[in-house]
Design a protein around this motif. Structure first.
Motif, PDB file in Angstrom:
ATOM      1  N   LEU A 159      -7.440  -2.956  17.346  1.00 12.49           N
ATOM      2  CA  LEU A 159      -7.121  -1.547  17.037  1.00 12.49           C
ATOM      3  C   LEU A 159      -6.069  -0.943  18.047  1.00 12.49           C
ATOM      4  CD1 LEU A 159     -10.914  -0.585  16.400  1.00 12.49           C
ATOM      5  CD2 LEU A 159      -9.220  -1.240  14.838  1.00 12.49           C
ATOM      6  N   VAL A 160      -4.961  -0.356  17.425  1.00 11.64           N
ATOM      7  CA  VAL A 160      -3.988   0.396  18.154  1.00 11.64           C
ATOM      8  C   VAL A 160      -3.575   1.747  17.493  1.00 11.64           C
ATOM      9  CG1 VAL A 160      -2.791  -1.819  18.822  1.00 11.64           C
ATOM     10  CG2 VAL A 160      -2.084  -0.430  16.605  1.00 11.64           C
ATOM     11  N   GLU A 161      -3.331   2.559  18.306  1.00 13.71           N
ATOM     12  CA  GLU A 161      -3.097   3.836  18.056  1.00 13.71           C
ATOM     13  C   GLU A 161      -1.504   4.306  18.254  1.00 13.71           C
ATOM     14  OE1 GLU A 161      -3.687   8.538  19.478  1.00 13.71           O
ATOM     15  OE2 GLU A 161      -5.146   7.081  20.107  1.00 13.71           O
ATOM     16  N   GLU A 162      -0.915   4.408  16.951  1.00 13.67           N
ATOM     17  CA  GLU A 162       0.411   4.967  16.761  1.00 13.67           C
ATOM     18  C   GLU A 162       0.839   5.958  16.121  1.00 13.67           C
ATOM     19  OE1 GLU A 162       4.325   2.458  14.848  1.00 13.67           O
ATOM     20  OE2 GLU A 162       2.463   1.855  14.445  1.00 13.67           O
ATOM     21  N   GLN A 163       1.508   6.952  16.690  1.00 16.95           N
ATOM     22  CA  GLN A 163       1.650   8.261  16.511  1.00 16.95           C
ATOM     23  C   GLN A 163       0.659   9.326  15.797  1.00 16.95           C
ATOM     24  OE1 GLN A 163       4.777   7.589  13.578  1.00 16.95           O
ATOM     25  NE2 GLN A 163       6.441   7.385  15.312  1.00 16.95           N
ATOM     26  N   GLY A 164      -0.523   8.903  16.474  1.00 21.15           N
ATOM     27  CA  GLY A 164      -1.922   9.548  16.244  1.00 21.15           C
ATOM     28  C   GLY A 164      -2.687   9.076  15.179  1.00 21.15           C
ATOM     29  N   GLN A 165      -2.234   7.909  14.527  1.00 21.51           N
ATOM     30  CA  GLN A 165      -2.858   7.081  13.573  1.00 21.51           C
ATOM     31  C   GLN A 165      -3.501   5.735  14.162  1.00 21.51           C
ATOM     32  OE1 GLN A 165      -3.463   8.494  10.293  1.00 21.51           O
ATOM     33  NE2 GLN A 165      -2.531  10.304  11.145  1.00 21.51           N
ATOM     34  N   ILE A 166      -4.637   5.330  13.854  1.00 23.86           N
ATOM     35  CA  ILE A 166      -5.305   4.088  14.336  1.00 23.86           C
ATOM     36  C   ILE A 166      -5.191   3.139  13.131  1.00 23.86           C
ATOM     37  CG2 ILE A 166      -7.415   2.895  14.862  1.00 23.86           C
ATOM     38  CD1 ILE A 166      -8.296   5.609  16.434  1.00 23.86           C
ATOM     39  N   ARG A 167      -4.767   1.815  13.437  1.00 19.10           N
ATOM     40  CA  ARG A 167      -4.446   0.882  12.539  1.00 19.10           C
ATOM     41  C   ARG A 167      -4.840  -0.458  13.300  1.00 19.10           C
ATOM     42  NH1 ARG A 167       0.496  -1.808  12.215  1.00 19.10           N
ATOM     43  NH2 ARG A 167       2.137  -1.229  13.572  1.00 19.10           N
ATOM     44  N   THR A 168      -4.917  -1.648  12.441  1.00 11.59           N
ATOM     45  CA  THR A 168      -5.341  -2.774  12.886  1.00 11.59           C
ATOM     46  C   THR A 168      -3.924  -3.725  12.817  1.00 11.59           C
ATOM     47  OG1 THR A 168      -6.161  -3.788  10.944  1.00 11.59           O
ATOM     48  CG2 THR A 168      -7.695  -2.662  12.151  1.00 11.59           C
ATOM     49  N   ILE A 169      -4.174  -4.592  13.965  1.00 11.23           N
ATOM     50  CA  ILE A 169      -3.070  -5.762  13.736  1.00 11.23           C
ATOM     51  C   ILE A 169      -3.620  -6.836  13.933  1.00 11.23           C
ATOM     52  CG2 ILE A 169      -1.095  -4.345  14.699  1.00 11.23           C
ATOM     53  CD1 ILE A 169      -1.513  -5.413  17.546  1.00 11.23           C
TER      54      ILE A 169
ATOM     55  N   ARG B  57      -6.852  -2.918  27.246  1.00 12.65           N
ATOM     56  CA  ARG B  57      -7.528  -1.863  26.575  1.00 12.65           C
ATOM     57  C   ARG B  57      -7.194  -0.613  27.199  1.00 12.65           C
ATOM     58  NH1 ARG B  57     -14.435  -2.046  26.725  1.00 12.65           N
ATOM     59  NH2 ARG B  57     -14.621  -0.852  24.766  1.00 12.65           N
ATOM     60  N   ASN B  58      -7.087   0.259  26.188  1.00 15.99           N
ATOM     61  CA  ASN B  58      -6.690   1.632  26.371  1.00 15.99           C
ATOM     62  C   ASN B  58      -5.419   1.633  27.193  1.00 15.99           C
ATOM     63  OD1 ASN B  58      -8.828   2.803  25.139  1.00 15.99           O
ATOM     64  ND2 ASN B  58     -10.199   2.275  26.979  1.00 15.99           N
ATOM     65  N   SER B  59      -4.746   0.699  26.957  1.00 19.16           N
ATOM     66  CA  SER B  59      -3.085   0.931  27.646  1.00 19.16           C
ATOM     67  C   SER B  59      -2.017   1.048  26.591  1.00 19.16           C
ATOM     68  CB  SER B  59      -3.074  -0.329  28.481  1.00 19.16           C
ATOM     69  OG  SER B  59      -4.085  -0.490  29.567  1.00 19.16           O
ATOM     70  N   MET B  60      -0.996   1.483  27.186  1.00 19.96           N
ATOM     71  CA  MET B  60       0.281   1.214  26.210  1.00 19.96           C
ATOM     72  C   MET B  60       0.863  -0.141  26.266  1.00 19.96           C
ATOM     73  SD  MET B  60       0.265   4.231  25.067  1.00 19.96           S
ATOM     74  CE  MET B  60       1.712   4.388  24.249  1.00 19.96           C
ATOM     75  N   VAL B  61       1.038  -0.735  25.332  1.00 13.99           N
ATOM     76  CA  VAL B  61       1.834  -2.066  25.027  1.00 13.99           C
ATOM     77  C   VAL B  61       3.098  -1.915  24.264  1.00 13.99           C
ATOM     78  CG1 VAL B  61      -0.541  -3.316  25.433  1.00 13.99           C
ATOM     79  CG2 VAL B  61       0.208  -2.712  23.160  1.00 13.99           C
ATOM     80  N   ARG B  62       3.754  -3.077  23.934  1.00 16.35           N
ATOM     81  CA  ARG B  62       4.879  -3.125  23.112  1.00 16.35           C
ATOM     82  C   ARG B  62       4.441  -4.208  22.041  1.00 16.35           C
ATOM     83  NH1 ARG B  62       9.156  -5.987  25.885  1.00 16.35           N
ATOM     84  NH2 ARG B  62       7.432  -6.458  27.413  1.00 16.35           N
ATOM     85  N   ILE B  63       4.668  -4.136  20.631  1.00 15.20           N
ATOM     86  CA  ILE B  63       4.399  -4.967  19.797  1.00 15.20           C
ATOM     87  C   ILE B  63       5.699  -5.342  19.088  1.00 15.20           C
ATOM     88  CG2 ILE B  63       1.995  -4.161  19.457  1.00 15.20           C
ATOM     89  CD1 ILE B  63       2.825  -2.931  16.881  1.00 15.20           C
ATOM     90  N   ILE B  64       5.717  -6.411  18.637  1.00 15.75           N
ATOM     91  CA  ILE B  64       7.095  -6.889  18.065  1.00 15.75           C
ATOM     92  C   ILE B  64       6.554  -7.095  16.685  1.00 15.75           C
ATOM     93  CG2 ILE B  64       8.881  -8.378  17.721  1.00 15.75           C
ATOM     94  CD1 ILE B  64       8.636  -9.191  20.818  1.00 15.75           C
ATOM     95  N   GLU B  65       7.000  -6.425  15.758  1.00 15.85           N
ATOM     96  CA  GLU B  65       6.482  -6.535  14.398  1.00 15.85           C
ATOM     97  C   GLU B  65       7.536  -6.443  13.108  1.00 15.85           C
ATOM     98  OE1 GLU B  65       2.841  -4.039  11.844  1.00 15.85           O
ATOM     99  OE2 GLU B  65       4.086  -2.990  13.021  1.00 15.85           O
ATOM    100  N   GLU B  66       7.653  -7.495  12.610  1.00 14.80           N
ATOM    101  CA  GLU B  66       8.999  -7.651  11.526  1.00 14.80           C
ATOM    102  C   GLU B  66      10.294  -7.606  12.386  1.00 14.80           C
ATOM    103  OE1 GLU B  66       7.697  -4.954   8.337  1.00 14.80           O
ATOM    104  OE2 GLU B  66       6.494  -6.051   7.496  1.00 14.80           O
ATOM    105  N   GLY B  67      10.245  -8.213  13.187  1.00 14.86           N
ATOM    106  CA  GLY B  67      11.621  -7.950  14.373  1.00 14.86           C
ATOM    107  C   GLY B  67      11.812  -6.900  14.840  1.00 14.86           C
ATOM    108  N   GLN B  68      10.891  -5.722  14.919  1.00 14.13           N
ATOM    109  CA  GLN B  68      11.395  -4.547  15.616  1.00 14.13           C
ATOM    110  C   GLN B  68      10.256  -4.416  16.538  1.00 14.13           C
ATOM    111  OE1 GLN B  68      11.213  -1.613  12.461  1.00 14.13           O
ATOM    112  NE2 GLN B  68      13.310  -1.846  12.106  1.00 14.13           N
TER     113      GLN B  68
END
Length: 236
Positions: free
Chosen positions: A212-222, A185-196
């Motif tokens: 909920l994750v924050e990526e480049q200032g945008q919040i989205r769901t995985i 929670r509230n930590s940086m993580v790595r995600i593997i999405e579509e091979g990337q």
């Protein structure tokens, strides 16, 4: 595999809370058919069944299971346990429990889900291939515990949480308790999405069990099952 045994033995007679427990598995497996290594008499290996009417009724169920495991182990005196989304139980940054679900959605038969759990209880060491990422209750406390008591505590906790889950058909009543146990929670993580692989900030789950994750200032769901989450420097 307790999952396979339950599937074969119950067939069309599956109902809620049928349980199979084993001292050892010769063919245990996890996600993507990855082999789950067993230690005779040292792990808690069991599967149980649930029936359902619609797929929507069980979305997020794996998170309920993870929370139930935490609750049951805390009742036995274990502390500092967390969840790596969606349902890996971790202690000291290592994996303590494996969970696998299999389901049938045949419209002409009972719709059911088989939940399989493998909890590392009394192992004193692990195979070198997994020693860096696996731990046991014994290694965390230096005490051997009753596996039977853990099953009883888990089923009790699960029944309570599952009723709340079925009442709202989501995780709205359980979300805050789950988020308090979320290891990244509230930590940086790595995600593997579509091979990337990407680096994002994990925030918390929503009422649907999505992360909920924050990526480049945008919040989205995985969504669980579609994207793998790993810590920046290791498993968590």
């Amino acid at each position: 595999s307790t999952n396979i045994f339950l599937l074969k033995s119950c067939s069309q007679l599956i109902k809620d809370y049928q349980i199979v427990v084993a001292d050892f598995q010769t063919d245990g497996y996890g996600r993507n058919q990855k082999k789950f290594v067993s230690s005779f008499g040292k792990q808690l290996l069991f599967s149980f069944s649930l029936t359902f009417d619609k797929l929507e009724d069980i979305k997020g169920l794996s998170l309920v299971i993870g929370l139930s495991i935490i609750k049951s182990l805390e009742k036995s005196g274990y502390k500092n346990l967390n969840i790596k989304w969606p349902n890996d139980i971790v202690a000291s940054g290592k994996k303590l429990c494996g969970i696998l679900t299999k389901m049938s959605t045949d419209a002409e038969a009972i719709q059911y889900i088989i939940v399989g759990l493998g909890i590392n209880v009394n192992q004193k060491n692990f195979h070198p291939e997994i020693a860096e990422i696996a731990t046991s209750l014994y290694l965390e406390t230096k005490e051997e515990k009753s596996q039977v008591n853990i099953i009883a505590d888990f089923l009790s906790a699960f029944e309570t949480y599952y009723e709340q889950f079925r009442l709202t058909k989501d995780l709205s009543l359980l979300k805050e308790e789950y988020n308090q146990k979320l290891v990244h929670r509230n930590s940086m993580v790595r995600i593997i999405e579509e091979g990337q692989e990407k680096t994002v900030k994990a925030l918390e789950i929503n009422e649907k069990g999505e992360l909920l994750v924050e990526e480049q200032g945008q919040i989205r769901t995985i969504i669980a099952g579609e994207i793998s989450v790993r810590g920046i420097y290791g498993y968590t």
